[in-house]
Motif scaffolding. Structure first.
Motif, PDB file in Angstrom:
ATOM      1  N   ARG A   1     -78.966  46.714  55.025  1.00 15.99           N
ATOM      2  CA  ARG A   1     -80.024  47.630  55.447  1.00 15.99           C
ATOM      3  C   ARG A   1     -79.897  48.954  54.686  1.00 15.99           C
ATOM      4  NH1 ARG A   1     -81.698  49.071  61.722  1.00 15.99           N
ATOM      5  NH2 ARG A   1     -83.713  49.995  61.210  1.00 15.99           N
ATOM      6  N   GLY A   2     -81.017  49.440  54.170  1.00 15.69           N
ATOM      7  CA  GLY A   2     -81.004  50.689  53.423  1.00 15.69           C
ATOM      8  C   GLY A   2     -80.763  50.533  51.941  1.00 15.69           C
ATOM      9  N   HIS A   3     -80.492  49.304  51.493  1.00 14.50           N
ATOM     10  CA  HIS A   3     -80.284  49.039  50.065  1.00 14.50           C
ATOM     11  C   HIS A   3     -81.521  48.353  49.490  1.00 14.50           C
ATOM     12  CE1 HIS A   3     -75.982  50.087  49.875  1.00 14.50           C
ATOM     13  NE2 HIS A   3     -75.918  49.605  51.102  1.00 14.50           N
ATOM     14  N   ASP A   4     -81.983  48.850  48.351  1.00 14.93           N
ATOM     15  CA  ASP A   4     -83.180  48.274  47.732  1.00 14.93           C
ATOM     16  C   ASP A   4     -82.906  46.992  46.967  1.00 14.93           C
ATOM     17  OD1 ASP A   4     -84.835  50.206  48.709  1.00 14.93           O
ATOM     18  OD2 ASP A   4     -84.972  51.358  46.854  1.00 14.93           O
ATOM     19  N   ASN A   5     -81.671  46.839  46.473  1.00  8.83           N
ATOM     20  CA  ASN A   5     -81.353  45.703  45.612  1.00  8.83           C
ATOM     21  C   ASN A   5     -80.054  45.065  46.096  1.00  8.83           C
ATOM     22  OD1 ASN A   5     -83.503  46.226  43.464  1.00  8.83           O
ATOM     23  ND2 ASN A   5     -82.408  48.176  43.530  1.00  8.83           N
ATOM     24  N   ALA A   6     -80.178  43.894  46.675  1.00 12.02           N
ATOM     25  CA  ALA A   6     -79.028  43.271  47.323  1.00 12.02           C
ATOM     26  C   ALA A   6     -79.005  41.773  47.068  1.00 12.02           C
ATOM     27  CB  ALA A   6     -79.063  43.528  48.833  1.00 12.02           C
TER      28      ALA A   6
ATOM     29  N   GLY B   1     -68.667  48.614  39.754  1.00 12.48           N
ATOM     30  CA  GLY B   1     -68.680  49.340  41.016  1.00 12.48           C
ATOM     31  C   GLY B   1     -69.631  48.800  42.054  1.00 12.48           C
ATOM     32  N   ILE B   2     -70.058  47.550  41.913  1.00 12.81           N
ATOM     33  CA  ILE B   2     -70.918  46.954  42.938  1.00 12.81           C
ATOM     34  C   ILE B   2     -70.147  46.896  44.252  1.00 12.81           C
ATOM     35  CG2 ILE B   2     -72.157  44.866  43.656  1.00 12.81           C
ATOM     36  CD1 ILE B   2     -72.416  44.178  40.682  1.00 12.81           C
ATOM     37  N   GLU B   3     -70.798  47.318  45.318  1.00 16.61           N
ATOM     38  CA  GLU B   3     -70.174  47.282  46.632  1.00 16.61           C
ATOM     39  C   GLU B   3     -70.252  45.869  47.195  1.00 16.61           C
ATOM     40  OE1 GLU B   3     -70.466  49.672  50.908  1.00 16.61           O
ATOM     41  OE2 GLU B   3     -72.074  49.869  49.421  1.00 16.61           O
ATOM     42  N   VAL B   4     -69.129  45.341  47.656  1.00 14.72           N
ATOM     43  CA  VAL B   4     -69.085  44.012  48.273  1.00 14.72           C
ATOM     44  C   VAL B   4     -68.635  44.192  49.718  1.00 14.72           C
ATOM     45  CG1 VAL B   4     -68.068  41.705  48.220  1.00 14.72           C
ATOM     46  CG2 VAL B   4     -68.528  42.923  46.075  1.00 14.72           C
ATOM     47  N   VAL B   5     -69.480  43.754  50.652  1.00 18.28           N
ATOM     48  CA  VAL B   5     -69.207  44.006  52.067  1.00 18.28           C
ATOM     49  C   VAL B   5     -69.401  42.736  52.881  1.00 18.28           C
ATOM     50  CG1 VAL B   5     -69.872  46.436  51.886  1.00 18.28           C
ATOM     51  CG2 VAL B   5     -71.584  44.726  52.529  1.00 18.28           C
TER      52      VAL B   5
ATOM     53  N   THR C   1     -60.216  40.801  49.101  1.00 20.32           N
ATOM     54  CA  THR C   1     -59.363  41.527  48.160  1.00 20.32           C
ATOM     55  C   THR C   1     -59.369  40.892  46.779  1.00 20.32           C
ATOM     56  OG1 THR C   1     -57.961  42.443  49.909  1.00 20.32           O
ATOM     57  CG2 THR C   1     -57.015  42.318  47.700  1.00 20.32           C
ATOM     58  N   PRO C   2     -59.110  39.575  46.631  1.00 21.70           N
ATOM     59  CA  PRO C   2     -59.189  39.003  45.283  1.00 21.70           C
ATOM     60  C   PRO C   2     -60.606  38.985  44.722  1.00 21.70           C
ATOM     61  CG  PRO C   2     -58.762  37.277  46.903  1.00 21.70           C
ATOM     62  CD  PRO C   2     -58.609  38.577  47.611  1.00 21.70           C
ATOM     63  N   LEU C   3     -61.620  38.910  45.588  1.00 20.45           N
ATOM     64  CA  LEU C   3     -63.000  38.934  45.113  1.00 20.45           C
ATOM     65  C   LEU C   3     -63.320  40.278  44.465  1.00 20.45           C
ATOM     66  CD1 LEU C   3     -65.915  38.042  44.836  1.00 20.45           C
ATOM     67  CD2 LEU C   3     -66.243  38.468  47.285  1.00 20.45           C
ATOM     68  N   ARG C   4     -62.964  41.355  45.136  1.00 22.72           N
ATOM     69  CA  ARG C   4     -63.222  42.686  44.561  1.00 22.72           C
ATOM     70  C   ARG C   4     -62.413  42.896  43.286  1.00 22.72           C
ATOM     71  NH1 ARG C   4     -62.943  44.565  50.648  1.00 22.72           N
ATOM     72  NH2 ARG C   4     -65.186  44.647  51.145  1.00 22.72           N
ATOM     73  N   GLU C   5     -61.186  42.384  43.254  1.00 28.53           N
ATOM     74  CA  GLU C   5     -60.366  42.520  42.042  1.00 28.53           C
ATOM     75  C   GLU C   5     -60.968  41.738  40.879  1.00 28.53           C
ATOM     76  OE1 GLU C   5     -56.548  41.220  43.312  1.00 28.53           O
ATOM     77  OE2 GLU C   5     -56.024  43.119  44.288  1.00 28.53           O
ATOM     78  N   ALA C   6     -61.441  40.513  41.166  1.00 26.84           N
ATOM     79  CA  ALA C   6     -62.014  39.683  40.100  1.00 26.84           C
ATOM     80  C   ALA C   6     -63.297  40.284  39.550  1.00 26.84           C
ATOM     81  CB  ALA C   6     -62.275  38.272  40.626  1.00 26.84           C
ATOM     82  N   LEU C   7     -64.042  41.004  40.381  1.00 27.31           N
ATOM     83  CA  LEU C   7     -65.261  41.638  39.900  1.00 27.31           C
ATOM     84  C   LEU C   7     -64.981  42.664  38.814  1.00 27.31           C
ATOM     85  CD1 LEU C   7     -67.644  42.157  42.954  1.00 27.31           C
ATOM     86  CD2 LEU C   7     -68.147  40.993  40.803  1.00 27.31           C
TER      87      LEU C   7
ATOM     88  N   VAL D   1     -80.292  41.154  37.268  1.00 24.89           N
ATOM     89  CA  VAL D   1     -81.278  41.851  38.102  1.00 24.89           C
ATOM     90  C   VAL D   1     -80.846  43.234  38.578  1.00 24.89           C
ATOM     91  CG1 VAL D   1     -82.264  39.671  38.900  1.00 24.89           C
ATOM     92  CG2 VAL D   1     -80.471  40.761  40.254  1.00 24.89           C
ATOM     93  N   GLU D   2     -79.605  43.621  38.397  1.00 24.00           N
ATOM     94  CA  GLU D   2     -79.027  44.879  38.871  1.00 24.00           C
ATOM     95  C   GLU D   2     -79.026  44.936  40.405  1.00 24.00           C
ATOM     96  OE1 GLU D   2     -79.578  48.563  36.748  1.00 24.00           O
ATOM     97  OE2 GLU D   2     -80.951  47.560  35.358  1.00 24.00           O
ATOM     98  N   LEU D   3     -77.869  45.203  40.958  1.00 21.99           N
ATOM     99  CA  LEU D   3     -77.673  45.169  42.402  1.00 21.99           C
ATOM    100  C   LEU D   3     -76.990  46.437  42.891  1.00 21.99           C
ATOM    101  CD1 LEU D   3     -76.256  41.525  42.697  1.00 21.99           C
ATOM    102  CD2 LEU D   3     -78.583  42.262  43.271  1.00 21.99           C
ATOM    103  N   ASP D   4     -77.303  46.817  44.123  1.00 20.49           N
ATOM    104  CA  ASP D   4     -76.604  47.913  44.789  1.00 20.49           C
ATOM    105  C   ASP D   4     -75.433  47.393  45.607  1.00 20.49           C
ATOM    106  OD1 ASP D   4     -78.767  49.471  43.916  1.00 20.49           O
ATOM    107  OD2 ASP D   4     -79.862  49.092  45.771  1.00 20.49           O
TER     108      ASP D   4
END
Length: 320
Positions: free
Chosen positions: A128-133, A284-288, A267-273, A247-250
């Motif tokens: 919510r609040g993100h234009d590109n997800a 710097g894509i946010e992963v939540v 943790t490994p997902l964010r590291e692999a990114l 497509v560029e993502l927020d």
């Protein structure tokens, strides 16, 4: 389109769920049945009919103005048919016609389950609040949906964003979709457990060999279990990076049963990114984690009914 209540349906390989959802995205009533995924087509439709019939008995049913369906795919929103990889008997199955046999003249909107989840998480969840997800579900399969420019982008057939069938290993194992080395073939809960077993991991006595059991052992430091989740995370990261490059993502929202592993996965997902998302505009894509849990598909199936176009404006999100 302003709707009081929507009848939302979420069809997956393990369960069929339906709910009455109001204009604020609140689930007011629900029904659920197991998916008889390996049985003949009419038996699978009977599960859908059963959950809808349960909703029609609710005194609020006369207020329902539309039916939204998020189904395992591929789907074809143009023809109202579905061919889910994990429901073999449904091939070009006329799902919308089958639903209308219970719901009558109500308008019906069909999208892939990944698109429904994306709509739900963008309307009332973690996006919510993100234009590109990119919103993903990592469970027995891997699905996804895209929100671009504040709108759900489901594509002409309703399948856009299906990240699970992006190939991330050109010489990888064959996938049920017909491709090879797909994200789903590596990162799904089913294949996490299978790879761990093939690599020497065994569940504790009396425990089923599931991704959850692998996660528990990974949390305790079991090297093969940790490697299984690291492998899944790399596949997810590669698919996410490829999608973001296009497509560029927020933000990327990850839900489904495998996401319940928490830091064992994230943790490994964010590291692999950091490795795969190398270009400046995808760093710097946010992963939540997802917020809506098992209700995401239902809330999203309701959300898509609030527009009559192929590219749906998420309710209440105009002007983000």
């Amino acid at each position: 389109m302003s709707l009081d209540l929507v009848a939302a349906v979420d069809i997956g390989g393990t369960k069929v769920a339906a709910a009455l959802v109001d204009g604020d995205g609140t689930v007011l009533a629900r029904a659920q049945r197991p998916t008889p995924a390996r049985e003949p087509a009419p038996r699978v439709l009977a599960a859908v009919t059963a959950v809808l019939t349960a909703l029609t008995a609710d005194p609020r049913w006369p207020r329902v103005g539309a039916v939204g369906i998020g189904s395992a795919g591929p789907v074809d929103a143009r023809t109202g048919t579905v061919s889910p990889v994990n429901i073999p008997a449904w091939r070009d199955f006329p799902l919308v016609a089958g639903v209308r046999a219970t719901t009558g003249a109500l308008p019906v909107t069909l999208v892939g389950d990944g698109s429904a989840i994306a709509a739900g998480e963008h309307w009332r969840g973690a996006a919510r609040g993100h234009d590109n997800a990119l919103c993903m579900v990592v469970s027995t399969g891997v699905g996804g949906g895209l929100v671009l420019g504040g709108r759900l982008h489901s594509g002409p057939t309703g399948n856009a964003g299906h990240i699970g069938h992006i190939s991330v290993d050109l010489d990888g194992d064959p996938c049920a979709c017909g491709g090879r080395g797909c994200v789903e073939r590596i990162a799904s809960g089913t294949h996490i457990a299978a790879w761990a077993q093939a690599s020497g991991w065994q569940p504790a006595p009396g425990t089923a060999p599931t991704a959850a059991a692998v996660a528990a052992d990974a949390r305790a430091g079991h090297p093969v279990a940790r490697a299984a989740y690291d492998r899944s995370a790399r596949a997810l990261a590669a698919g996410i990076a490829a999608t973001a490059t296009l497509v560029e993502l927020d933000v990327v929202v990850v839900g489904g049963g495998v996401s319940q592993a928490g830091d064992v996965l994230f943790t490994p997902l964010r590291e692999a990114l950091h490795t795969y998302a190398a270009l400046p505009y995808v760093r710097g894509i946010e992963v939540v984690p997802a917020q809506l849990g098992t209700d995401a598909g239902l809330v999203g199936a309701a959300a898509v009914c609030h527009s009559g176009s192929d590219t749906f404006l998420i309710p209440g999100q105009a002007g983000n």
